[in-house]
Design a protein around this motif. Structure first.
Motif, short mmCIF file in Angstrom:
data_model
loop_
_atom_site.label_atom_id
_atom_site.label_comp_id
_atom_site.label_asym_id
_atom_site.label_seq_id
_atom_site.Cartn_x
_atom_site.Cartn_y
_atom_site.Cartn_z
N LEU A 195 0.84 -1.20 0.00
CA LEU A 195 0.00 0.00 0.00
C LEU A 195 0.87 1.25 0.00
CD1 LEU A 195 -2.90 -1.00 2.44
CD2 LEU A 195 -2.97 -0.66 -0.04
N LEU A 196 1.93 1.24 0.84
CA LEU A 196 2.83 2.40 0.89
C LEU A 196 3.48 2.62 -0.47
CD1 LEU A 196 4.59 1.87 4.34
CD2 LEU A 196 2.93 3.66 3.74
N SER A 197 3.87 1.51 -1.11
CA SER A 197 4.55 1.57 -2.39
C SER A 197 3.65 2.22 -3.45
CB SER A 197 4.94 0.15 -2.81
OG SER A 197 5.43 0.12 -4.12
N VAL A 198 2.35 1.87 -3.42
CA VAL A 198 1.41 2.47 -4.34
C VAL A 198 1.22 3.95 -4.01
CG1 VAL A 198 -0.98 2.44 -5.20
CG2 VAL A 198 0.20 0.28 -4.66
N ALA A 199 1.02 4.23 -2.72
CA ALA A 199 0.67 5.58 -2.28
C ALA A 199 1.81 6.56 -2.57
CB ALA A 199 0.34 5.57 -0.79
N PHE A 200 3.05 6.13 -2.34
CA PHE A 200 4.17 7.09 -2.48
C PHE A 200 5.02 6.84 -3.72
CE2 PHE A 200 3.07 6.96 2.03
CZ PHE A 200 2.84 8.31 2.27
N ASP A 201 4.52 6.06 -4.67
CA ASP A 201 5.23 5.78 -5.92
C ASP A 201 6.68 5.37 -5.70
OD1 ASP A 201 5.92 5.49 -8.55
OD2 ASP A 201 6.28 7.64 -8.87
N PHE A 202 6.87 4.30 -4.93
CA PHE A 202 8.23 3.82 -4.66
C PHE A 202 8.97 3.52 -5.96
CE2 PHE A 202 7.58 1.91 -0.12
CZ PHE A 202 7.46 3.20 0.37
N GLN A 203 8.24 2.94 -6.95
CA GLN A 203 8.89 2.56 -8.20
C GLN A 203 9.59 3.76 -8.84
OE1 GLN A 203 6.23 1.07 -11.25
NE2 GLN A 203 7.90 -0.01 -12.28
N GLY A 204 8.90 4.90 -8.85
CA GLY A 204 9.47 6.12 -9.43
C GLY A 204 10.68 6.61 -8.65
N LYS A 205 10.82 6.19 -7.40
CA LYS A 205 11.93 6.67 -6.56
C LYS A 205 13.07 5.65 -6.51
CE LYS A 205 9.10 9.81 -3.86
NZ LYS A 205 7.65 9.47 -3.89
N GLY A 206 13.07 4.71 -7.46
CA GLY A 206 14.21 3.77 -7.57
C GLY A 206 14.13 2.60 -6.62
N VAL A 207 12.97 2.39 -6.00
CA VAL A 207 12.85 1.22 -5.12
C VAL A 207 12.53 0.00 -5.99
CG1 VAL A 207 11.53 0.17 -3.26
CG2 VAL A 207 12.08 2.61 -3.19
N SER A 208 13.24 -1.10 -5.75
CA SER A 208 12.98 -2.31 -6.51
C SER A 208 11.67 -2.93 -6.05
CB SER A 208 14.14 -3.27 -6.32
OG SER A 208 13.77 -4.55 -6.72
N ILE A 209 10.79 -3.20 -7.04
CA ILE A 209 9.51 -3.84 -6.69
C ILE A 209 9.39 -5.17 -7.44
CG2 ILE A 209 8.30 -1.69 -6.14
CD1 ILE A 209 7.10 -1.86 -8.98
N VAL A 210 8.41 -5.96 -7.03
CA VAL A 210 8.27 -7.29 -7.62
C VAL A 210 7.91 -7.20 -9.09
CG1 VAL A 210 6.86 -9.39 -7.59
CG2 VAL A 210 7.79 -8.47 -5.44
N GLY A 211 7.03 -6.26 -9.44
CA GLY A 211 6.66 -6.06 -10.85
C GLY A 211 5.65 -7.09 -11.33
N ASP A 212 5.61 -7.28 -12.64
CA ASP A 212 4.62 -8.16 -13.24
C ASP A 212 4.76 -9.59 -12.75
OD1 ASP A 212 2.67 -7.09 -14.83
OD2 ASP A 212 4.11 -6.67 -16.46
N VAL A 213 3.68 -10.12 -12.17
CA VAL A 213 3.64 -11.55 -11.87
C VAL A 213 2.49 -12.11 -12.70
CG1 VAL A 213 3.30 -13.28 -10.09
CG2 VAL A 213 4.45 -11.13 -9.53
N PRO A 214 2.80 -13.03 -13.63
CA PRO A 214 1.72 -13.51 -14.52
C PRO A 214 0.56 -14.06 -13.72
CG PRO A 214 3.87 -14.43 -15.14
CD PRO A 214 4.06 -13.72 -13.85
N GLN A 215 -0.64 -13.74 -14.16
CA GLN A 215 -1.84 -14.18 -13.47
C GLN A 215 -2.29 -15.50 -14.06
OE1 GLN A 215 -4.74 -11.09 -13.66
NE2 GLN A 215 -6.04 -11.94 -12.06
N GLY A 216 -2.63 -16.46 -13.23
CA GLY A 216 -3.15 -17.72 -13.77
C GLY A 216 -2.51 -18.93 -13.14
N LEU A 217 -3.01 -20.10 -13.57
CA LEU A 217 -2.51 -21.36 -13.02
C LEU A 217 -1.14 -21.68 -13.61
CD1 LEU A 217 -5.82 -23.41 -13.01
CD2 LEU A 217 -4.56 -22.50 -11.05
#
Lengths: 588, 588
Positions: free
Chosen positions: B240-262
């Motif tokens: 939630l914090l990552s979304v709220a404060f745009d961590f990605q834009g500030k160079g914080v490494s995030i998990v990113g795309d995780v394919p959805q499905g079985l």
């Protein structure tokens, strides 16, 4: 004063010549000289032949029989061991240098042999100084027996090319035989005649000469010693024939130029890459050489109620090999047959070896021109006859009867040595022996025991009529408890209990448990907890002193829900009459 | 009929679900569902985090937590084991693929992980079918303890780069720390804040949350289970914090795309070169995974008086890993912490594992979009907090007190694992344990024993006041006699006799000798001959049944100059009164 005395003793311990040399007498001198003469006569053809086997020029065999013998006389402890080139180590030398891809007859090949002697000497010295002689104990008798038998076959096969006068190569038996058979059409018939006749003569000398001499009225010992001179006679006769009928001109391979004179001063290669390539082989040669040497030395020493010091023997053999490396020789060790002859001929001290060295030195100075015309087939014949006595397939039957694990070790060592060569064969044998031992100890014998009626003794319920108690399970653990069997024992006990509901007490009888390591201790702790969860108490009986000392350093005895009993009978008396149930005969 | 029944039993033995599935009831279902829900909540962040540790995309952690659990539910025997990705195996996966020189994030790297799962599964299946589970026993407890401690440190160190948001690489601790320290200037402060806060929070959850919940009046078990949900809370809040404060834009490494499905259907590589490179690693992963799994499974089974079948566990874990390879996963095994939670939460059958798989499958279908913004620092924090509980230097002190050999094995395993990585560390630990065991048994304890006055018992003369006889030497051999100690015992006895002239009889007391191999037998034969040459007779006493059976198949008993006595007391009575000399107290 005391420390000076201790120092003197410690110097004497490392230089045994100071010990026996200080009371050397005239009658000892005469005995030693006689023995030396006989061994010299035996050693001249052997040293030439074994150099040939190692792929080296003949003179290197002589050089390996001079200074190394002097070095052993100074540092060795056996009074009868005859050091010098031997068959198995010569074979291993050829295999080791062959691995480097060097060709026989080149100076690089000879330098590699000198380097191998140096490395082997260094390894033996290090083992001696750090008392690592026990490492040789990991070569089990079956592995040694299998290795010696296979080596004998390999050596005999390797000499067939000299008997036929054709080319053959390869380290393993099958490679060698294949190339030999491929070239059999080129057989030189004169070579074959010389080789076959020499083999036949030498076998006759072994089997027929001694009875003949005895029937002629010679003393048994003299007859025995004369029979050992057979190879010298074969060498002399075939050399004369070679000169008379110009064997060389008829394509028969002869020994050729052997430099006349004393050994040169040489140094090993100090190229670390070559060291790296030879180190494994040098270690194997050292250990095999040490084992061969120590067993004959011990046997001979025991006959005169003398003792040899294994760790000092390592120093003696190490010094010998260093001496070989410094004087144009190659790896040496104590030879079985020559040592027995030396002993029988009356050698009293290691000085006999030094006198033998003088004899060989004289031969190198005076006799080498005579060797020019000696056919190599004669030398090959002496090797073949000598090594075939090493071949003993009886060990296969003996081990099969006694123990399948020992049989597996012998059979694998023989097969692998024949198929893949000496180094892989003996290494695999050692590893297999250890693996089989570990496997056996990882599945120990556990006996359920009961009371022999009318005694305080307990025996296996499957072998004897004994009394047991329905609430009491008595198990004798017939093995040290250690990591490889800890879980096995835990599982065994839990499985046993799963089928027997009324049991309230488990007593582990431990007179055969000589050690409990931490893994086994943790297993016992776990077992104690799990049994308690099942309403069963775990007890121990007859725990040995050293094991008990160690357990007392832990919390185990506090946590144990049961007791530790001094005797199993005491345990049965204390735990037996739970709620009045009577013991019954296990057979009922 | 009988054979049909036997076949049915044997199928049930290999497919345990047929056993417990046939009487599955509604109350069991409810218990299993509750346990599955709790384990699912715990497993979601763990599976993502361990995939990260293995250098794999997050979804492979989820995939490894679906089909493998179903396979184990069918073929496994433990009712509480929670299979899936675990920390140590994930670390070993990263090390194994790193050895191939593949880079994390590439499809080759992922394929290698799938292949590793396949090979590991195949090895486990083969071990199970051929009942080779005992191989795992050669991992001693000290080696495992040292390995787990060192792995914990290595894992924690490997995650520091995610906490700081910098780059670091290398398999060994020191390489990793060196590159990490070199890059420490590039630390991303927000990443560090998220990581540090998560670590602090998770430690507090472990130590402080449960007491707090208890003081609020919650039931202890509920409090315990809620405390396990801490990581999920950390994941939710930091996402939630990552979304709220745009961590990605500030160079914080995030998990990113995780394919959805079985999970997708996947196949391992069948490139034999890759198999060759991965086989050693797969073997180590299989054995380490099996050991970790079996010990927790056995502990939990014992608490409910159930038994698990180690060889069938190999089949269960093997099937799990094959399932992982077929569904985009990577090597899995039974996890310690999750299994305990599963057990405490009330899991009654392996069906709980299958229900957990359904939970993770739902997460893969529905929750993956929410994970896009999750900072990797949060996952690293959950790993660090989880593995630091594995680190236990107490084992060093325990082993030091109990046994220096065990201490050496622990210390070497820790040091080598930290310095040279997991594979070399654990292999060296195993080899060292075996070498130390062989060394100990090669120098056995030999006690000179005497009669305890007034009894028929014999004890060590150095520990007790006992009666001895000047012409009789009684030695108790406290070890199996085998090749590695045969010569030691021979030397010991001959040395002992060299200092004691009046001795006429040597009696070897053998209640602790569980085996005599051929090398030792030949040593005894030699000893018998040598002693006879010295005018001394060799006798044996209290030889065990199986050993005696074997000796009777040889000539040894015919050649033995002395006798074999059933009891040592009998030997002393029969041999003691030679020429009337009286026994005396050894202390005199």
């Amino acid at each position: 004063m005391a420390s000076g005395k201790a120092r003197a003793r410690s110097i004497r311990q490392f230089v045994p010549i100071l010990e026996w040399g200080s009371d050397y007498r005239k009658d000892t001198l005469i005995s030693d000289l006689v023995a030396a003469l006989i061994v010299t006569i035996m050693l001249i053809p052997q040293s030439l032949a074994y150099a040939l086997l190692a792929g080296l020029p003949a003179e290197m065999g002589l050089y390996a029989s001079i200074l190394p013998l002097v070095a052993y006389a100074i540092f060795g402890t056996s009074r009868a061991l005859a050091v010098g080139p031997v068959a198995v180590v010569s074979l291993m030398t050829a295999a080791a240098i062959g691995n480097l891809g060097l060709e026989q007859g080149t100076s690089d090949y000879a330098l590699a042999a000198i380097t191998l002697a140096f490395l082997s000497g260094a390894i033996l010295l290090v083992m001696g100084v750090f008392r690592l002689g026990f490492l040789a104990n990991f070569l089990s008798h079956p592995v040694i027996a299998g290795f010696i038998t296979a080596s004998g076959l390999l050596i005999a096969a390797s000499q067939m090319k000299h008997i036929l006068g054709v080319d053959a190569h390869g380290h393993a038996l099958f490679d060698r035989l294949a190339t030999l058979i491929g070239n059999v059409g080129e057989t030189n018939l004169i070579t074959l005649a010389v080789g076959a006749a020499s083999i036949a003569f030498l076998f006759w000398v072994r089997k027929g000469l001694k009875p003949l001499l005895l029937s002629l009225g010679l003393a048994p010992r003299l007859a025995d010693i004369l029979a050992k001179a057979g190879p010298v006679l074969a060498v002399a006769v075939t050399t004369l024939l070679s000169v008379a009928f110009d064997f060389q001109g008829k394509g028969v391979s002869i020994v050729g130029d052997v430099p006349q004179g004393l050994p040169p001063l040489t140094a090993p290669s100090f190229d670390l890459e070559i060291w790296g390539q030879l180190l494994g082989s040098a270690l194997l040669i050292s250990i095999i050489g040490f084992v061969e040497s120590i067993s004959v030395a011990q046997t001979l020493a025991a006959k005169k109620k003398q003792r040899i010091t294994p760790d000092q023997e390592l120093v003696g053999l190490g010094a010998s090999n260093i001496a070989a490396a410094m004087s144009g020789g190659y790896p040496v060790t104590g030879g079985f047959a020559r040592s027995v002859v030396n002993f029988d001929a009356g050698a009293e001290t290691p000085a006999a070896g030094a006198f033998t060295a003088v004899g060989i030195a004289l031969a190198a100075l005076l006799l080498t021109p005579l060797l020019y015309f000696l056919p190599t087939a004669t030398l090959a014949a002496t090797i073949i006859v000598a090594v075939l006595s090493l071949v003993d397939f009886g060990i296969l039957k003996r081990t099969w009867t006694y123990s399948k694990a020992d049989f597996a070790a012998v059979a694998a060592t023989i097969l692998l040595t024949l198929t893949f060569g000496v180094e892989l064969g003996v290494s695999a044998g050692v590893v297999l022996s250890i693996v089989l031992f570990l496997y056996k100890t990882s599945r120990p014998h556990i006996a359920e025991i009961g009371l022999v009626p009318g005694t305080e003794h307990f025996r296996n319920i499957d072998r004897h009529k004994v009394l047991t108690h329905p609430q009491l399970l008595s198990l004798r653990l017939d093995e040290n408890l250690y990591f490889a069997n800890a879980r096995f024992i835990e599982d065994y006990i839990l499985d046993r209990l799963a089928h027997d509901q009324p049991i309230k007490h488990v007593v582990l009888n431990c007179p055969a448990v000589n050690a409990i390591d931490l893994s086994a201790l943790e297993s016992l702790e776990e077992l104690n907890r799990r049994l308690f969860d099942m309403g069963i108490k775990l007890h121990l009986s007859e725990v040995k002193g050293p094991v008990m000392d160690r357990l007392q350093r832990t919390h185990f005895l506090d946590e144990l829900h049961g007791q530790v009993f001094l005797s199993h009978y005491g345990a049965m008396r204390a735990l037996g009459p739970v709620d009045g149930t009577k013991p019954k005969l296990a057979a009922e």
